[in-house]
Design a protein around this motif. Structure first.
Motif, PDB file in Angstrom:
ATOM      1  N   ALA A  21     -54.755  32.106   9.257  1.00  0.00           N
ATOM      2  CA  ALA A  21     -55.277  33.382   9.735  1.00  0.00           C
ATOM      3  C   ALA A  21     -54.460  33.908  10.910  1.00  0.00           C
ATOM      4  CB  ALA A  21     -56.741  33.240  10.127  1.00  0.00           C
ATOM      5  N   GLU A  22     -53.924  33.033  11.724  1.00  0.00           N
ATOM      6  CA  GLU A  22     -53.109  33.489  12.850  1.00  0.00           C
ATOM      7  C   GLU A  22     -51.875  34.235  12.348  1.00  0.00           C
ATOM      8  OE1 GLU A  22     -52.535  31.257  16.687  1.00  0.00           O
ATOM      9  OE2 GLU A  22     -50.550  31.004  15.788  1.00  0.00           O
ATOM     10  N   GLU A  23     -51.206  33.698  11.356  1.00  0.00           N
ATOM     11  CA  GLU A  23     -50.042  34.370  10.792  1.00  0.00           C
ATOM     12  C   GLU A  23     -50.438  35.729  10.202  1.00  0.00           C
ATOM     13  OE1 GLU A  23     -46.439  33.705   7.544  1.00  0.00           O
ATOM     14  OE2 GLU A  23     -48.146  32.323   7.534  1.00  0.00           O
ATOM     15  N   TRP A  25     -53.039  37.596  11.024  1.00  0.00           N
ATOM     16  CA  TRP A  25     -53.460  38.507  12.086  1.00  0.00           C
ATOM     17  C   TRP A  25     -52.259  39.052  12.852  1.00  0.00           C
ATOM     18  CZ3 TRP A  25     -57.251  41.512  12.848  1.00  0.00           C
ATOM     19  CH2 TRP A  25     -57.525  42.038  14.110  1.00  0.00           C
ATOM     20  N   LEU A  26     -51.296  38.219  13.166  1.00  0.00           N
ATOM     21  CA  LEU A  26     -50.111  38.691  13.881  1.00  0.00           C
ATOM     22  C   LEU A  26     -49.280  39.627  12.993  1.00  0.00           C
ATOM     23  CD1 LEU A  26     -49.134  35.485  15.875  1.00  0.00           C
ATOM     24  CD2 LEU A  26     -50.329  37.530  16.711  1.00  0.00           C
ATOM     25  N   TRP A  27     -49.240  39.355  11.693  1.00  0.00           N
ATOM     26  CA  TRP A  27     -48.557  40.246  10.755  1.00  0.00           C
ATOM     27  C   TRP A  27     -49.257  41.603  10.718  1.00  0.00           C
ATOM     28  CZ3 TRP A  27     -50.554  42.126   6.019  1.00  0.00           C
ATOM     29  CH2 TRP A  27     -49.637  42.832   5.230  1.00  0.00           C
ATOM     30  N   PHE A  28     -50.583  41.579  10.685  1.00  0.00           N
ATOM     31  CA  PHE A  28     -51.352  42.820  10.703  1.00  0.00           C
ATOM     32  C   PHE A  28     -50.966  43.653  11.921  1.00  0.00           C
ATOM     33  CE2 PHE A  28     -54.961  44.865  12.818  1.00  0.00           C
ATOM     34  CZ  PHE A  28     -55.214  45.896  11.922  1.00  0.00           C
ATOM     35  N   TRP A  29     -50.902  43.049  13.099  1.00  0.00           N
ATOM     36  CA  TRP A  29     -50.571  43.790  14.315  1.00  0.00           C
ATOM     37  C   TRP A  29     -49.118  44.246  14.328  1.00  0.00           C
ATOM     38  CZ3 TRP A  29     -53.316  46.638  17.221  1.00  0.00           C
ATOM     39  CH2 TRP A  29     -54.692  46.421  17.250  1.00  0.00           C
ATOM     40  N   HIS A  30     -48.242  43.473  13.740  1.00  0.00           N
ATOM     41  CA  HIS A  30     -46.848  43.905  13.598  1.00  0.00           C
ATOM     42  C   HIS A  30     -46.808  45.181  12.752  1.00  0.00           C
ATOM     43  CE1 HIS A  30     -42.554  43.833  12.924  1.00  0.00           C
ATOM     44  NE2 HIS A  30     -42.785  43.861  11.622  1.00  0.00           N
ATOM     45  N   CYS A  31     -47.547  45.186  11.663  1.00  0.00           N
ATOM     46  CA  CYS A  31     -47.610  46.371  10.796  1.00  0.00           C
ATOM     47  C   CYS A  31     -48.235  47.553  11.530  1.00  0.00           C
ATOM     48  CB  CYS A  31     -48.396  46.060   9.526  1.00  0.00           C
ATOM     49  SG  CYS A  31     -47.561  44.906   8.430  1.00  0.00           S
ATOM     50  N   GLN A  32     -49.253  47.306  12.344  1.00  0.00           N
ATOM     51  CA  GLN A  32     -49.876  48.379  13.117  1.00  0.00           C
ATOM     52  C   GLN A  32     -48.874  48.998  14.082  1.00  0.00           C
ATOM     53  OE1 GLN A  32     -52.649  49.039  11.126  1.00  0.00           O
ATOM     54  NE2 GLN A  32     -53.139  49.938  13.084  1.00  0.00           N
ATOM     55  N   ARG A  33     -48.083  48.153  14.708  1.00  0.00           N
ATOM     56  CA  ARG A  33     -47.066  48.649  15.640  1.00  0.00           C
ATOM     57  C   ARG A  33     -46.070  49.548  14.903  1.00  0.00           C
ATOM     58  NH1 ARG A  33     -44.343  44.213  19.169  1.00  0.00           N
ATOM     59  NH2 ARG A  33     -46.509  43.936  19.723  1.00  0.00           N
ATOM     60  N   VAL A  77     -60.352  39.629  22.358  1.00  0.00           N
ATOM     61  CA  VAL A  77     -59.256  38.657  22.456  1.00  0.00           C
ATOM     62  C   VAL A  77     -58.301  38.796  21.265  1.00  0.00           C
ATOM     63  CG1 VAL A  77     -58.737  36.184  22.367  1.00  0.00           C
ATOM     64  CG2 VAL A  77     -60.491  37.036  23.929  1.00  0.00           C
ATOM     65  N   LEU A  78     -58.850  38.933  20.063  1.00  0.00           N
ATOM     66  CA  LEU A  78     -57.990  39.080  18.884  1.00  0.00           C
ATOM     67  C   LEU A  78     -57.104  40.319  19.004  1.00  0.00           C
ATOM     68  CD1 LEU A  78     -60.424  38.035  16.016  1.00  0.00           C
ATOM     69  CD2 LEU A  78     -58.430  36.769  16.843  1.00  0.00           C
ATOM     70  N   VAL A  79     -57.680  41.403  19.468  1.00  0.00           N
ATOM     71  CA  VAL A  79     -56.902  42.639  19.609  1.00  0.00           C
ATOM     72  C   VAL A  79     -55.860  42.494  20.722  1.00  0.00           C
ATOM     73  CG1 VAL A  79     -57.037  45.075  20.290  1.00  0.00           C
ATOM     74  CG2 VAL A  79     -58.649  44.153  18.618  1.00  0.00           C
ATOM     75  N   ARG A  86     -48.766  37.238  20.194  1.00  0.00           N
ATOM     76  CA  ARG A  86     -48.773  35.816  20.553  1.00  0.00           C
ATOM     77  C   ARG A  86     -50.207  35.375  20.799  1.00  0.00           C
ATOM     78  NH1 ARG A  86     -49.956  34.409  25.671  1.00  0.00           N
ATOM     79  NH2 ARG A  86     -49.907  35.991  27.287  1.00  0.00           N
ATOM     80  N   PRO A  87     -50.474  34.101  20.548  1.00  0.00           N
ATOM     81  CA  PRO A  87     -51.818  33.593  20.869  1.00  0.00           C
ATOM     82  C   PRO A  87     -51.945  33.333  22.368  1.00  0.00           C
ATOM     83  CG  PRO A  87     -50.468  31.857  19.943  1.00  0.00           C
ATOM     84  CD  PRO A  87     -49.645  33.105  19.897  1.00  0.00           C
ATOM     85  N   PRO A  88     -53.176  33.288  22.871  1.00  0.00           N
ATOM     86  CA  PRO A  88     -53.358  32.910  24.277  1.00  0.00           C
ATOM     87  C   PRO A  88     -52.934  31.461  24.481  1.00  0.00           C
ATOM     88  CG  PRO A  88     -55.479  33.243  23.190  1.00  0.00           C
ATOM     89  CD  PRO A  88     -54.426  33.582  22.200  1.00  0.00           C
ATOM     90  N   ASP A  89     -52.431  31.167  25.654  1.00  0.00           N
ATOM     91  CA  ASP A  89     -51.959  29.826  25.985  1.00  0.00           C
ATOM     92  C   ASP A  89     -53.093  29.059  26.673  1.00  0.00           C
ATOM     93  OD1 ASP A  89     -50.727  27.518  26.961  1.00  0.00           O
ATOM     94  OD2 ASP A  89     -48.905  28.577  27.541  1.00  0.00           O
TER      95      ASP A  89
END
Length: 133
Positions: A21-23, A25-33, A77-79, A86-89
């Motif tokens: 899901a992390e991959e 979700w980050l792909w989704f935000w890349h597409c949004q950008r 947090v997800l947004v 990147r995920p939170p550290d």
């Protein structure tokens, strides 16, 4: 009068589910950008041949929210970290609580996306984010 005819659909390319899901979700935000920059998304340009459109990820999150499975804290947090790509550290004190919400939110999202075949199924002993945390 000009006759409108639909454009032919491209041949279906082989697709590969996201690893987790992390991959996704980050792909989704890349597409949004890209969308925000008015770049046209082309499925054929994606190296891995994604199994869905970015809107499918968005709709899954909205369904989880509507069902009460993702709360306001999860979504914030997800947004926030999705936009940062990147995920939170969890090692940083100011991001430790965010890391817990990130993992919990992605766990719920992973289950929803796995049901649709958009992410790899969980292996025994793994949490829903695919990282076994």
């Amino acid at each position: 009068m000009k006759k409108l005819t639909p454009r032919p659909l491209p041949e279906a390319a082989a697709t590969e589910p996201f690893a987790d899901a992390e991959e996704a979700w980050l792909w989704f935000w890349h597409c949004q950008r890209l969308r925000d920059s008015r770049v046209r998304l082309e499925r054929s340009g994606d190296r891995a041949g994604r199994p869905c459109d970015p809107d499918d990820i968005y709709r899954a999150v909205r369904r989880l929210q509507a069902a009460g499975r993702l709360g306001r804290g999860h979504l914030l947090v997800l947004v926030r970290y999705g936009q940062r790509q990147r995920p939170p550290d969890p090692r940083l004190p100011e991001e430790a609580v965010h890391a817990d919400l990130w993992r919990a939110g992605l766990d719920r999202l992973h289950r929803a996306l796995a049901d649709k075949g958009l992410v790899q199924p969980l292996k025994t002993g793994e949490s829903g984010d695919g990282h076994g945390r």
